[in-house]
Design a protein around this motif. Structure first.
Motif, mmCIF file in Angstrom:
data_model
loop_
_atom_site.group_PDB
_atom_site.id
_atom_site.type_symbol
_atom_site.label_atom_id
_atom_site.label_comp_id
_atom_site.label_asym_id
_atom_site.label_seq_id
_atom_site.Cartn_x
_atom_site.Cartn_y
_atom_site.Cartn_z
ATOM 1 N N ASP A 174 -20.116 -0.588 -37.343
ATOM 2 C CA ASP A 174 -21.310 -1.180 -36.734
ATOM 3 C C ASP A 174 -21.788 -2.306 -37.637
ATOM 4 O OD1 ASP A 174 -21.359 0.566 -34.594
ATOM 5 O OD2 ASP A 174 -22.702 1.983 -35.571
ATOM 6 N N LEU A 175 -22.050 -3.462 -37.039
ATOM 7 C CA LEU A 175 -22.631 -4.587 -37.765
ATOM 8 C C LEU A 175 -24.091 -4.670 -37.347
ATOM 9 C CD1 LEU A 175 -19.780 -7.226 -37.345
ATOM 10 C CD2 LEU A 175 -20.172 -5.661 -39.245
ATOM 11 N N ARG A 176 -24.988 -4.497 -38.292
ATOM 12 C CA ARG A 176 -26.418 -4.432 -37.988
ATOM 13 C C ARG A 176 -27.136 -5.644 -38.548
ATOM 14 N NH1 ARG A 176 -27.683 2.004 -38.475
ATOM 15 N NH2 ARG A 176 -25.961 2.576 -37.106
ATOM 16 N N PHE A 177 -28.010 -6.199 -37.717
ATOM 17 C CA PHE A 177 -28.823 -7.334 -38.115
ATOM 18 C C PHE A 177 -30.176 -6.830 -38.596
ATOM 19 C CE2 PHE A 177 -25.600 -9.093 -35.459
ATOM 20 C CZ PHE A 177 -25.387 -10.361 -35.954
ATOM 21 N N PRO A 178 -30.848 -7.576 -39.472
ATOM 22 C CA PRO A 178 -32.141 -7.125 -40.013
ATOM 23 C C PRO A 178 -33.200 -6.852 -38.931
ATOM 24 C CG PRO A 178 -31.318 -8.981 -41.273
ATOM 25 C CD PRO A 178 -30.397 -8.817 -40.104
ATOM 26 N N LEU A 179 -33.148 -7.556 -37.809
ATOM 27 C CA LEU A 179 -34.163 -7.380 -36.768
ATOM 28 C C LEU A 179 -33.823 -6.279 -35.774
ATOM 29 C CD1 LEU A 179 -35.057 -11.113 -36.113
ATOM 30 C CD2 LEU A 179 -36.292 -9.445 -37.493
ATOM 31 N N GLY A 180 -32.730 -5.552 -35.979
ATOM 32 C CA GLY A 180 -32.447 -4.392 -35.159
ATOM 33 C C GLY A 180 -31.221 -4.468 -34.261
ATOM 34 N N LEU A 181 -30.678 -5.646 -34.006
ATOM 35 C CA LEU A 181 -29.488 -5.763 -33.160
ATOM 36 C C LEU A 181 -28.290 -5.122 -33.861
ATOM 37 C CD1 LEU A 181 -28.031 -7.044 -30.662
ATOM 38 C CD2 LEU A 181 -27.610 -9.015 -32.120
ATOM 39 N N LEU B 233 -30.940 -20.778 -33.167
ATOM 40 C CA LEU B 233 -30.687 -19.803 -34.228
ATOM 41 C C LEU B 233 -31.435 -20.201 -35.494
ATOM 42 C CD1 LEU B 233 -26.831 -19.477 -33.706
ATOM 43 C CD2 LEU B 233 -28.556 -17.798 -33.065
ATOM 44 N N ASP B 234 -32.272 -19.285 -35.993
ATOM 45 C CA ASP B 234 -32.999 -19.555 -37.238
ATOM 46 C C ASP B 234 -32.046 -19.573 -38.429
ATOM 47 O OD1 ASP B 234 -35.396 -19.627 -35.856
ATOM 48 O OD2 ASP B 234 -35.791 -17.492 -36.171
ATOM 49 N N LEU B 235 -31.109 -18.637 -38.441
ATOM 50 C CA LEU B 235 -30.144 -18.511 -39.530
ATOM 51 C C LEU B 235 -28.740 -18.516 -38.924
ATOM 52 C CD1 LEU B 235 -32.020 -15.623 -41.361
ATOM 53 C CD2 LEU B 235 -32.034 -18.031 -41.990
ATOM 54 N N PRO B 236 -28.111 -19.696 -38.771
ATOM 55 C CA PRO B 236 -26.840 -19.778 -38.050
ATOM 56 C C PRO B 236 -25.580 -19.532 -38.878
ATOM 57 C CG PRO B 236 -27.613 -21.975 -38.566
ATOM 58 C CD PRO B 236 -28.658 -21.014 -39.057
ATOM 59 N N ILE B 237 -25.678 -19.488 -40.204
ATOM 60 C CA ILE B 237 -24.490 -19.391 -41.070
ATOM 61 C C ILE B 237 -24.339 -17.964 -41.588
ATOM 62 C CG2 ILE B 237 -23.355 -20.298 -43.144
ATOM 63 C CD1 ILE B 237 -23.827 -22.459 -41.085
ATOM 64 N N TYR C 224 -28.181 2.549 -43.737
ATOM 65 C CA TYR C 224 -27.394 2.363 -42.526
ATOM 66 C C TYR C 224 -26.286 3.390 -42.318
ATOM 67 C CZ TYR C 224 -29.826 -2.061 -42.554
ATOM 68 O OH TYR C 224 -30.798 -3.013 -42.567
ATOM 69 N N GLY C 225 -26.008 4.219 -43.296
ATOM 70 C CA GLY C 225 -24.959 5.219 -43.156
ATOM 71 C C GLY C 225 -23.592 4.668 -43.540
ATOM 72 N N CYS C 226 -22.576 5.518 -43.396
ATOM 73 C CA CYS C 226 -21.224 5.163 -43.842
ATOM 74 C C CYS C 226 -20.475 4.242 -42.890
ATOM 75 C CB CYS C 226 -20.401 6.422 -44.048
ATOM 76 S SG CYS C 226 -20.863 7.289 -45.539
ATOM 77 N N VAL D 280 -25.625 -10.473 -43.199
ATOM 78 C CA VAL D 280 -26.493 -11.356 -43.968
ATOM 79 C C VAL D 280 -26.248 -12.785 -43.479
ATOM 80 C CG1 VAL D 280 -27.153 -12.142 -46.268
ATOM 81 C CG2 VAL D 280 -26.337 -9.804 -45.940
ATOM 82 N N LEU D 281 -27.311 -13.431 -43.012
ATOM 83 C CA LEU D 281 -27.228 -14.807 -42.515
ATOM 84 C C LEU D 281 -28.035 -15.721 -43.408
ATOM 85 C CD1 LEU D 281 -27.776 -14.000 -38.733
ATOM 86 C CD2 LEU D 281 -25.613 -14.486 -39.851
#
Length: 157
Positions: free
Chosen positions: A82-89, A120-124, A135-137, A143-144
């Protein structure tokens, strides 16, 4: 005396002939989250990802260093991540032979390909971060960053 044939009902015949679903044909050395947690291992994201300065709304095929795309995204290799973004996605990457950098980039691009650069605020993509406690295993934090670290040519007057 007549020969008597026994006829079993269809439910009895199907119960004997059913077999349990076999375990997926994963490659040896490729882990899932439960195996990582049971063995007490930590996931280490590939360091090469940080150097690519890839825009998440462009195709992964535009990356100049094609050999990096073929490398495993984590060490040890994982079959589901799972790839998790800081805002919850959260987006999920799967590859039973081991998730590559290209697999991760394809999933991210699919999520953001219709977004314009100014949306996109952080596109890179700056890389991935593993945090077992938050986040678990089976997950990595995406990180953007705002701008690329790549040197840019000077503008002519």
């Amino acid at each position: 005396m007549a020969d008597v044939a026994t006829v079993s009902s269809p439910t009895e015949a199907s119960a004997d002939s059913k077999h349990k679903r076999s375990v997926s044909s994963a490659v040896a050395g490729v882990y899932n989250a439960e195996m990582i947690e049971a063995e007490g291992k930590d996931i280490v994201p590939a360091k090469e990802i940080q150097k690519l300065n890839w825009k998440i709304n462009t195709s992964p095929m535009t990356i100049e260093e094609k050999d990096v795309l073929k490398k495993f995204a984590t060490s040890p290799p994982m079959s589901k991540l799972d790839l998790r973004f800081p805002l919850g996605l959260t987006v999920t990457v799967r590859n039973k032979k081991g998730i590559t950098v290209k697999d991760c980039f394809d999933v991210l691009w699919k999520q953001f390909r219709k977004k314009a650069d100014d949306e996109l605020d952080l596109p890179i993509l700056a890389g991935f971060h593993f945090d077992k406690e938050d986040y678990g295993c089976g997950a990595l934090l995406v990180v953007l960053k705002k701008e690329s670290d790549a040197p840019q040519g000077k503008k002519k007057k």
